[in-house]
Write a protein that holds these residues in place. Structure first.
Motif, PDB file in Angstrom:
ATOM      1  N   ASN A  18       0.829  -1.209   0.000  1.00  0.00           N
ATOM      2  CA  ASN A  18       0.000   0.000   0.000  1.00  0.00           C
ATOM      3  C   ASN A  18       0.860   1.255   0.000  1.00  0.00           C
TER       4      ASN A  18
ATOM      5  N   LYS B  71       1.969   1.639  -3.390  1.00  0.00           N
ATOM      6  CA  LYS B  71       0.874   1.868  -4.334  1.00  0.00           C
ATOM      7  C   LYS B  71       0.320   3.281  -4.243  1.00  0.00           C
ATOM      8  N   TYR B  72       0.215   3.782  -3.020  1.00  0.00           N
ATOM      9  CA  TYR B  72      -0.446   5.072  -2.837  1.00  0.00           C
ATOM     10  C   TYR B  72       0.541   6.218  -2.653  1.00  0.00           C
TER      11      TYR B  72
ATOM     12  N   ASP C  66       5.120   6.204   4.856  1.00  0.00           N
ATOM     13  CA  ASP C  66       5.354   6.569   3.451  1.00  0.00           C
ATOM     14  C   ASP C  66       5.202   8.067   3.260  1.00  0.00           C
TER      15      ASP C  66
ATOM     16  N   MET D  30      -4.522  10.220   3.545  1.00  0.00           N
ATOM     17  CA  MET D  30      -5.985   9.995   3.524  1.00  0.00           C
ATOM     18  C   MET D  30      -6.687  11.057   4.341  1.00  0.00           C
TER      19      MET D  30
ATOM     20  N   ILE E 278     -11.204   2.792   6.162  1.00  0.00           N
ATOM     21  CA  ILE E 278     -10.232   1.993   5.403  1.00  0.00           C
ATOM     22  C   ILE E 278     -10.114   0.538   5.867  1.00  0.00           C
TER      23      ILE E 278
ATOM     24  N   TYR F 177     -13.678  -1.523   1.110  1.00  0.00           N
ATOM     25  CA  TYR F 177     -13.650  -0.057   1.035  1.00  0.00           C
ATOM     26  C   TYR F 177     -12.401   0.410   0.300  1.00  0.00           C
ATOM     27  N   ARG F 178     -12.604   1.311  -0.651  1.00  0.00           N
ATOM     28  CA  ARG F 178     -11.480   1.923  -1.334  1.00  0.00           C
ATOM     29  C   ARG F 178     -11.747   3.414  -1.397  1.00  0.00           C
ATOM     30  N   VAL F 179     -10.716   4.208  -1.119  1.00  0.00           N
ATOM     31  CA  VAL F 179     -10.912   5.656  -1.226  1.00  0.00           C
ATOM     32  C   VAL F 179     -11.195   5.963  -2.696  1.00  0.00           C
TER      33      VAL F 179
ATOM     34  N   GLY G  95      -7.039  -2.571  -6.950  1.00  0.00           N
ATOM     35  CA  GLY G  95      -7.093  -3.241  -5.645  1.00  0.00           C
ATOM     36  C   GLY G  95      -8.515  -3.670  -5.391  1.00  0.00           C
ATOM     37  N   PHE G  96      -8.684  -4.501  -4.388  1.00  0.00           N
ATOM     38  CA  PHE G  96     -10.027  -4.995  -4.073  1.00  0.00           C
ATOM     39  C   PHE G  96     -10.585  -4.372  -2.805  1.00  0.00           C
ATOM     40  N   GLY G  97      -9.792  -3.532  -2.161  1.00  0.00           N
ATOM     41  CA  GLY G  97     -10.256  -2.962  -0.895  1.00  0.00           C
ATOM     42  C   GLY G  97     -10.274  -3.991   0.215  1.00  0.00           C
TER      43      GLY G  97
ATOM     44  N   GLY H 142      -7.076  -5.481   1.450  1.00  0.00           N
ATOM     45  CA  GLY H 142      -5.788  -5.579   2.148  1.00  0.00           C
ATOM     46  C   GLY H 142      -5.853  -5.167   3.607  1.00  0.00           C
ATOM     47  N   LEU H 143      -6.421  -3.979   3.874  1.00  0.00           N
ATOM     48  CA  LEU H 143      -6.409  -3.474   5.245  1.00  0.00           C
ATOM     49  C   LEU H 143      -7.404  -4.200   6.142  1.00  0.00           C
TER      50      LEU H 143
ATOM     51  N   SER I 269       1.442   8.704   5.161  1.00  0.00           N
ATOM     52  CA  SER I 269       0.730   7.953   6.190  1.00  0.00           C
ATOM     53  C   SER I 269       1.729   7.126   6.980  1.00  0.00           C
TER      54      SER I 269
END
Ligand code: ADP
Length: 461
Positions: free
Chosen positions: A364, A367-368, A392, A397, A405, A410-412, A422-424, A426-427, A451
């Motif tokens: 993440n 990725k972000y 990072d 967010m 999250i 859930y994905r922003v 992503g599939f929302g 991971g977290l 974050s």
């Protein structure tokens, strides 16, 4: 379930609840009215009987008085005189009967009414009573006593104005049938009448309100669940589309690569074959990652996550996982700092799951991040365990996003950086695993700045 059907159900259910409440209210009011009527009837019966009793007592008193006088003399002239007086007495008593009432009558009246109300009418209720005289416009008798007037009659009637006996509906004219000059009223007043009438109805009313509220609550909850399920099924559909898409690309690439290798001009060229094999391997790995994600989701879906705790050195684990991810970061000219500061890095935990969550967090972080990534992975000691944090310099967010999250799927919405898919999941997987270990996960984030995710794991879960 379609939106229309849900709305129709909501409307029908609301109508049913409102309708049944209205009917219940109607019945309560009706039975209250009925009770009131029965009560009133009984009171008037009592009043009538009390009046009759009073009148008959008054009359017999006069007769006794007359008889006594008659008996006391034998002289005919005096007797005549007496007879005249008796008649006068009777006339007087007719026209001015209220004044013939004495304290014996009052007591008898009180006793009679008490007994009649309680034993025959079944109304065991505190009451006040009085005899009102129209001549003086005031009470002659109230609360079992003769009213002593101080000064003018107006002031006496104002003294007790508010206690209700004045305006009580239970008021019966006495002597009205005797063509009297100024009749009076026998009045009864029940200070606790309202409470008495409501006594039996109130529990019914309250329980019916409670039941209605219960129905409303269950209904609201059901609608909430329906909407939640609906949203979840939409999300799952999205997920399946997303996943199919994610699988299609590597499959297509692999298919192309194998076709190319099969080509006569390429199969003889070892360099080219190796390049295509490299592509196949990479795509294969990508698919494996996707499968891993789906498996992770299946794990969270299971109510209980089964852990296989073994002694692991978190410093070693973080190092291995981070080094694997470092390639990706370096390919973007970024840096991945690994700081293994924990002095007591050995904990009991599930190795696979913990590796997965560290990998998820580092993934993440990469990725972000739009800029050249600078990621720090750090381990440190904590009171009863160990802390792993991943920092990072990414997009960060918003506070609103932070609330969600860790929810599944859930994905922003604006979180996609250079087409990150992503599939929302991971977290939510991270949270599920950390919770299963009895640990905690914190996040601090600022939009545009970056974050930091911190995972605390206890020594023993
Ligand atoms: P996914 O990455 O598959 O979308 P996750 O559950 O891992 O799902 O993350 C949920 C959302 O949280 C992501 O869509 C992203 O918007 C946001 N997010 C996660 N990690 C970070 C991070 N390090 N920086 C900024 N946003 C993040």
């Amino acid at each position: 379930m379609s939106r229309k059907a849900i709305i129709a159900i909501i409307i029908l259910m609301s109508a049913a609840v409102i309708g049944s409440s209205a009917i219940q209210l109607f019945w309560v009011r009706k039975s209250l009215a009925l009770k009131e009527k029965t009560f009133d009837d009984r009171i008037f019966i009592t009043l009538n009987m009390a009046k009759e009793k009073l009148l008959s007592e008054l009359q017999s008193d006069i007769k006794i008085k007359g008889l006594e006088k008659k008996l006391s003399t034998k002289d005919p002239i005096i007797r005549k005189q007496l007879e005249y007086e008796i008649r006068k007495d009777e006339v007087l008593s007719d026209t001015n009967s209220l004044e013939n009432i004495n304290s014996d009558h009052v007591e008898a009246l009180d006793n009679f009414m008490k007994k009649e109300l309680r034993d025959n009418q079944g109304i065991d209720l505190e009451y006040e009573y009085g005899i009102y005289s129209n001549k003086t416009n005031s009470f002659l008798i109230r609360d079992g006593h003769f009213v002593v007037e101080f000064g003018n009659s107006g002031s006496t009637s104002t003294i007790k104005e508010e206690d209700g006996l004045e305006s009580t509906p239970y008021s019966l004219p006495i002597f009205e049938d005797l063509s009297v000059v100024e009749p009076g009223y026998l009045k009864l007043y029940f200070p606790k009448r309202t409470r008495y009438l409501w006594q039996n109805l109130l529990p019914i009313l309250i329980s019916s309100i409670l039941f209605t509220l219960m129905i409303l609550f269950c209904f609201a909850y059901t609608v909430y669940i329906i909407f939640k399920q609906k949203k979840l099924s939409e999300i799952k559909n999205d997920f399946i589309n997303n996943m199919t898409h994610e699988f299609k690309t590597p499959i297509a690439t692999i298919s192309l690569a194998t076709d190319s290798i099969g080509n006569a001009s390429i199969i003889s060229n070892e360099d080219k074959v190796r390049r295509f094999l490299g592509i196949i391997k990479a795509e294969n790995k990508r698919m494996l990652n996707q499968v891993e994600k789906v498996l992770q989701m299946a794990q969270i879906d299971k109510q209980e996550i089964t852990l296989k705790p073994v002694k692991i050195d978190i410093n070693d684990l973080v190092k291995t996982v981070a080094e694997n991810s470092a390639l990706k970061v370096q390919s973007r000219d970024g840096v991945l700092d690994i700081r293994l500061n924990a002095k007591f890095p050995v904990i009991e935990a599930d190795q696979t799951h913990i590796s997965n969550i560290i990998a998820n967090l580092i993934d993440n972080a990469e990725k972000y991040t739009k800029e050249i990534p600078h990621i720090e992975v750090e381990t440190s000691d904590d009171k009863d365990g160990i802390k792993i944090s991943v920092r990072d310099n990414g997009i960060g967010m918003s506070k609103e996003a932070l609330k969600h999250i860790f929810e599944k799927f859930y994905r922003v919405p604006t979180g996609n950086v250079h087409d990150v898919k992503g599939f929302g999941l991971g977290l939510s997987y991270v949270k599920a695993i950390v919770d299963a270990h009895g640990g905690r996960v914190y996040v601090k984030s600022e939009l545009g700045k970056g974050s930091i995710f911190t995972v605390f794991l206890p020594f023993k879960s």
